[in-house]
Write an enzyme that holds these catalytic residues in place. Structure first.
Site, PDB file in Angstrom:
ATOM      1  N   HIS A   1      65.725  55.303  17.843  1.00 54.19           N
ATOM      2  CA  HIS A   1      67.059  55.432  17.258  1.00 54.19           C
ATOM      3  C   HIS A   1      67.472  56.888  17.135  1.00 54.19           C
ATOM      4  O   HIS A   1      68.609  57.238  17.407  1.00 54.19           O
ATOM      5  CB  HIS A   1      67.094  54.732  15.898  1.00 54.19           C
TER       6      HIS A   1
ATOM      7  N   CYS B   1      62.967  43.749  18.928  1.00 53.98           N
ATOM      8  CA  CYS B   1      62.940  45.151  19.353  1.00 53.98           C
ATOM      9  C   CYS B   1      62.242  46.028  18.306  1.00 53.98           C
ATOM     10  O   CYS B   1      62.520  45.943  17.119  1.00 53.98           O
ATOM     11  CB  CYS B   1      64.352  45.662  19.583  1.00 53.98           C
TER      12      CYS B   1
ATOM     13  N   CYS C   1      69.439  55.658  21.025  1.00 53.62           N
ATOM     14  CA  CYS C   1      69.435  54.389  21.765  1.00 53.62           C
ATOM     15  C   CYS C   1      70.888  53.943  21.960  1.00 53.62           C
ATOM     16  O   CYS C   1      71.682  53.959  21.017  1.00 53.62           O
ATOM     17  CB  CYS C   1      68.680  53.318  20.984  1.00 53.62           C
TER      18      CYS C   1
ATOM     19  N   CYS D   1      44.736  49.429  34.689  1.00 53.13           N
ATOM     20  CA  CYS D   1      45.310  48.592  35.734  1.00 53.13           C
ATOM     21  C   CYS D   1      45.893  49.421  36.870  1.00 53.13           C
ATOM     22  O   CYS D   1      46.584  48.887  37.719  1.00 53.13           O
ATOM     23  CB  CYS D   1      46.385  47.704  35.131  1.00 53.13           C
TER      24      CYS D   1
ATOM     25  N   CYS E   1      55.222  50.332  23.035  1.00 51.95           N
ATOM     26  CA  CYS E   1      54.000  50.555  23.808  1.00 51.95           C
ATOM     27  C   CYS E   1      53.437  51.965  23.651  1.00 51.95           C
ATOM     28  O   CYS E   1      52.363  52.246  24.157  1.00 51.95           O
ATOM     29  CB  CYS E   1      54.222  50.226  25.280  1.00 51.95           C
TER      30      CYS E   1
ATOM     31  N   CYS F   1      49.311  53.507  35.476  1.00 54.53           N
ATOM     32  CA  CYS F   1      49.649  54.889  35.155  1.00 54.53           C
ATOM     33  C   CYS F   1      49.665  55.749  36.422  1.00 54.53           C
ATOM     34  O   CYS F   1      50.478  56.653  36.547  1.00 54.53           O
ATOM     35  CB  CYS F   1      48.667  55.458  34.136  1.00 54.53           C
TER      36      CYS F   1
ATOM     37  N   CYS G   1      63.908  50.096  28.951  1.00 46.74           N
ATOM     38  CA  CYS G   1      63.800  48.668  28.641  1.00 46.74           C
ATOM     39  C   CYS G   1      65.041  48.090  27.970  1.00 46.74           C
ATOM     40  O   CYS G   1      65.573  47.069  28.392  1.00 46.74           O
ATOM     41  CB  CYS G   1      62.581  48.410  27.759  1.00 46.74           C
TER      42      CYS G   1
ATOM     43  N   CYS H   1      46.105  52.849  26.972  1.00 47.65           N
ATOM     44  CA  CYS H   1      44.692  52.424  27.025  1.00 47.65           C
ATOM     45  C   CYS H   1      43.781  53.619  26.799  1.00 47.65           C
ATOM     46  O   CYS H   1      42.856  53.561  26.004  1.00 47.65           O
ATOM     47  CB  CYS H   1      44.374  51.780  28.369  1.00 47.65           C
TER      48      CYS H   1
ATOM     49  N   CYS I   1      62.285  46.579  22.955  1.00 54.87           N
ATOM     50  CA  CYS I   1      61.190  47.555  22.983  1.00 54.87           C
ATOM     51  C   CYS I   1      59.955  46.900  22.373  1.00 54.87           C
ATOM     52  O   CYS I   1      60.043  46.239  21.344  1.00 54.87           O
ATOM     53  CB  CYS I   1      61.577  48.787  22.179  1.00 54.87           C
TER      54      CYS I   1
ATOM     55  N   CYS J   1      72.657  44.679  19.656  1.00 58.51           N
ATOM     56  CA  CYS J   1      71.347  45.213  19.289  1.00 58.51           C
ATOM     57  C   CYS J   1      70.277  44.115  19.368  1.00 58.51           C
ATOM     58  O   CYS J   1      70.516  42.971  18.982  1.00 58.51           O
ATOM     59  CB  CYS J   1      71.395  45.763  17.869  1.00 58.51           C
TER      60      CYS J   1
ATOM     61  N   CYS K   1      62.280  57.627  25.297  1.00 60.33           N
ATOM     62  CA  CYS K   1      62.777  56.823  26.422  1.00 60.33           C
ATOM     63  C   CYS K   1      64.300  56.850  26.597  1.00 60.33           C
ATOM     64  O   CYS K   1      64.777  57.064  27.707  1.00 60.33           O
ATOM     65  CB  CYS K   1      62.312  55.379  26.303  1.00 60.33           C
TER      66      CYS K   1
ATOM     67  N   CYS L   1      52.913  52.429  28.098  1.00 55.42           N
ATOM     68  CA  CYS L   1      52.301  51.444  28.987  1.00 55.42           C
ATOM     69  C   CYS L   1      53.275  51.131  30.097  1.00 55.42           C
ATOM     70  O   CYS L   1      54.073  50.223  29.961  1.00 55.42           O
ATOM     71  CB  CYS L   1      51.937  50.178  28.202  1.00 55.42           C
TER      72      CYS L   1
END
Lengths: 332, 516
Positions: A201, A231, A205, A23, A261, A26, A251, A126, A258, A225, A240, A164
């Site tokens: 974790h 999640c 997080c 798409c 992805c 990226c 996110c 992908c 989450c 949480c 992340c 993603c």
């Protein structure tokens, strides 16, 4: 990776960025990189194509390249003759009927460029594992680059940078590693361990405290949480929370559960996204488990030897002390 | 009669192929007599959506496009809101506006400078808009890359990450609103607004001024004429006018009625039984042996007419832009895009200051946390590229049908049942396609950059098969096409058997030849 090269010989890498069933997300994400930003990446990392130009543009990159049509395809031929050829693939490789570039199936273009590439990076879920395009019922027969190369019997290593979209820093840091002539250590899904070695974790997080205290949110827009709202943080391997997206947040910080992805099972294993779902623990194939056991055996044995040696030492110390005391008593 | 094929068409989103039939007898330059646009990637997102939890539509439809995922997110979440029977709280409406607004700004900056900028930079003699191949070039180009990243940072404060943000649910948004989030969004917004007003809008004015000074204005101003019909669905509500589209920031086409949309398939590879139907009534049934067909894109029509969509259409319908040419042009699409960014930026500052931290952002729907058994919903929204519609039907708590009609579906559509070309095909007609390289072309126009183009080694640019494709490329890019989602089904190669959903076809090929 058949030819290892020293970084000192070159100014930079020669980049060919091809896009399949994806798409463009990226690409947009790659353009979001900071320190270095996109322009700096192009200037510092990429081989200068025209000596007079101050900037090295990628040989082939449909979204930003100057040329179009036939002229654009000529650039791929120029890349094949370059020095340090890095191939970045975005988007899945779909069946030959469903994706075409310059009148040829995208499959053929991947196979052809992969033959020439020194390093292959599958950027985004992908390209790495098929991702959203290959979700059930997989109408286009899509799959990731690794799987496709195996089908075509092309034995090349692929560095998978799922997500993603993929995080820009994952790509930039991998390019840096390649420039230094080093391959980042990969996990068994082909992902660099530095980015995908721990789950959310383990990467601290910010809502983990609520998880430990079993305070779970039942409504959206709250601070607890998100586990019960779907999640997938405990089973998703990505950095992340530590790295942050767009320099600001990720996110879960915005209250979005989450969706896992970066995992090979995305999206089918994660869908429905808003339902709490215990993911089954990953079962490692017997063969790789055996290999890992054997490779870890010497270290384990050494550990055991160390433990027993120290136990033995302590025992000797105690026994000696006891004996000494005894002998003193006897002397008295 | 010559044929010029542009494939891959770069600096757009997705995979587009354009075939131009060129009339060599025209003076002073040969011109395009017929154009055919075809998308060359099919992914089948609508098929993937079938049978899933309706709430997944928000995540999955975003993956249709990585440049404008928020537009699909907004359209799908509006369809879900309607299906679940819930009206989001005021804060949520504003946050959804801010998320879409930030993405529209980022998309417009990207398009204005990186995707289309270089051509305008050459033609209007604006070295700031060229890629930074020399130290003296590309100041605004480089700045644009930075500013579009800032827009994404602003977005991700409320969205979690970008592209593909994570913070929508039916009935609102998931982000806990705090004063610090509002403040850090506002700082970035002020910086963005300054860039847009001082640099981008200014550059768009300089394009016109420079073209006039160079004597190229008359050539350019009629280039890429559209149909003169402008379609928009409306976007960016205020909480108090959420129910009334006509009072939103971007207005819909006057008297807009969603039920008047029809998809034509006479020249597309679909069963003609399903032609001229509303998107929510259509079944997608391939018919690849149809003799006249040449595209897998359907031809949507509104009230039986060919409509163009995009920033120009929105600005005209909202009464914020006065057309210089009654049917629009490539230049005006670019100018309207620049104008829209400053209007959205101004509104963004207002929306961010209207946010009320501490008040709720999410409202439970009636059956929470369960989903309704059966429901229908429509989401009509404005993507950066134009009008976007999602049609959703839920049956037995699962998605039974999902149809998406995207902006590029309208703009890059093939001919319809009456044989009328789509807006992009029409705009390409009569476009000069010189038989000289770029140096020769610029020299023939008496352009001062001719020598520079030669010295930079750019004279061969866009010149192959004996034709110069610069002007057609500019016209196509002015529509800001986004191909990823406009193609429902695709096949390539003549006579190659294709397995589609368990059946085997022997298609005639992606494009019928010009001879038939």
């Amino acid at each position: 990776m058949n030819r290892r090269k020293s970084s000192l010989e070159f100014n930079g890498v020669d980049l060919c960025y091809i896009q399949g069933a994806g798409c463009t997300g990226c690409t947009v994400s790659f353009a979001n990189c900071t320190d270095p930003n996109l322009v700096e990446v192009l200037q510092r990392y990429l081989e200068k194509l025209v000596p007079a130009w101050d900037i090295g543009l990628p040989h082939f990159y449909p979204t930003v390249m100057v040329t179009a049509g036939k002229q654009a395809m000529v650039s791929i031929d120029a890349w094949k003759r370059a020095k340090l050829r890095v191939l970045v693939i975005e988007g899945a490789v779909s069946g030959s009927e469903y994706c075409e570039v310059a009148g040829r199936p995208f499959e053929d273009i991947v196979a052809e460029t992969a033959e020439y590439a020194d390093f292959i990076i599958a950027y985004g879920t992908c390209a790495a594992y098929g991702g959203m395009v290959s979700a059930t019922p997989n109408p286009t027969g899509s799959r990731g680059v690794m799987e496709f190369l195996k089908e075509r019997h092309i034995s090349k290593h692929v560095i998978n940078l799922p997500g993603c979209p993929g995080h820009p820093e994952w790509l930039v840091l991998t390019l840096s590693a390649i420039l230094k002539g080093k391959l980042p250590p990969l996990d068994r899904h082909g992902r660099p361990k530095d980015f995908f070695g721990k789950d959310l974790h383990e990467n601290e997080c910010p809502r983990r405290g609520y998880y430990e205290a079993e305070e779970f949110a039942t409504d959206f827009g709250t601070k607890e949480c998100l586990f019960k709202l779907g999640c997938r943080g405990p089973t998703t391997r990505a950095d992340c929370p530590a790295r942050l997206w767009n320099n600001t947040t990720f996110c879960v910080n915005a209250g979005g559960p989450c969706i896992g992805c970066t995992e090979p099972g995305f999206p089918d294993q994660m869908s429905p996204f808003y339902a709490e779902k215990e993911l089954e623990p990953e079962v490692e194939p017997l063969l790789t488990r055996g290999f890992r056991y054997l490779s870890e055996l010497p270290a384990k044995l050494l550990d055991k030897v160390r433990i027993w040696l120290s136990v033995f030492g302590i025992a000797v110390f105690i026994v000696r002390g006891v004996l000494k005391g005894l002998s003193r008593k006897i002397e008295k | 009669m010559g044929v010029l094929t542009i494939d891959p068409l770069t600096r757009i989103e997705g995979h587009l192929k354009v075939e131009l039939q060129v009339d060599d007898s025209k003076e002073p330059f040969p011109t395009v007599s017929q154009a055919r646009c075809s998308g060359t990637l099919f992914r089948g997102i609508e098929i993937i959506l079938k049978g899933r939890d309706p709430r997944d539509a928000f995540y999955i439809t975003q993956r249709i496009c990585g440049v404008c995922p928020t537009a699909h997110a907004n359209a799908s979440i509006m369809a879900l809101d309607e299906a679940f029977g819930v009206r989001p709280p005021d804060n949520a409406i504003l946050i959804r506006n801010i998320i879409q607004g930030a993405n529209s700004l980022m998309s417009h900056i990207l398009h204005f400078y990186i995707l289309q900028g270089p051509e305008w930079g050459v033609l209007a003699n604006l070295p700031e808009m060229l890629p930074p191949v020399k130290a003296s070039l590309g100041k605004h180009y480089v700045k644009a890359i930075e500013m579009r990243r800032k827009a994404h940072e602003l977005l991700s404060i409320f969205g979690g990450k970008m592209p593909h943000h994570a913070s929508y649910v039916p009935g609102g948004v998931t982000v806990l609103l705090t004063p610090s989030k509002v403040a850090s969004a506002q700082t970035r917004m002020v910086e963005l607004k300054n860039f847009l007003q001082d640099v981008m809008v200014h550059d768009s004015e300089r394009i016109v001024r420079n073209l006039k000074n160079l004597g190229l204005y008359d050539l350019v101003k009629t280039m890429g004429k559209g149909t003169g019909n402008f379609l928009s669905y409306g976007g960016f509500p205020k909480p108090e006018t959420y129910e009334d589209r006509t009072k939103w920031l971007l207005k819909p086409t006057p008297g807009f009625d969603e039920r008047e949309i029809r998809e034509n398939v006479k020249y597309s590879w679909y069963d003609e039984m399903w032609t001229n139907k509303h998107p929510s009534e259509r079944e997608t049934k391939g018919c690849p042996e149809k003799p006249d067909a040449y595209s897998w894109i359907t031809a949507p029509r509104y009230r039986g007419e060919v409509y163009e969509t995009g920033p120009l259409a929105r600005m005209v319908n909202s009464g914020m832009y006065d057309l210089m040419e009654p049917k629009g042009s490539a230049l005006e699409r670019t100018l309207a895009r620049a104008k829209e960014t400053s209007i959205i930026a101004k509104a963004m500052i207002e929306w961010i200051s209207d946010l009320k931290p501490g008040e709720r952002v999410f409202k439970r729907w009636e059956k929470y946390p369960d989903v309704p058994d059966s429901a229908e919903g429509i989401g009509l929204w404005e993507a950066p590229r134009g009008a976007l519609g999602h049609w959703l039907k839920v049956e037995a708590k699962k998605i039974q049908r999902y149809q998406v009609v995207t902006p590029t579906n309208w703009n890059a559509s093939p001919r319809d049942d009456q044989g009328r070309s789509g807006p992009m095909e029409k705009a390409l007609k009569e476009t000069p396609v010189p038989k000289v390289d770029t140096y020769g072309f610029l020299a023939k126009l008496g352009h001062p950059l001719a020598e520079k183009a030669k010295s930079l080694g750019l004279s061969d640019l866009n010149y192959w098969d004996g034709y110069n494709a610069t002007l057609p490329l500019m016209i196509i890019r002015s529509f800001d096409p986004c191909l990823a989602c406009s193609v429902h089904l695709l096949t390539i190669g003549k006579g190659r058997p294709v397995r589609k959903l368990g059946r085997t076809f022997h298609p005639v090929g992606l494009h019928g030849s010009f001879e038939n």
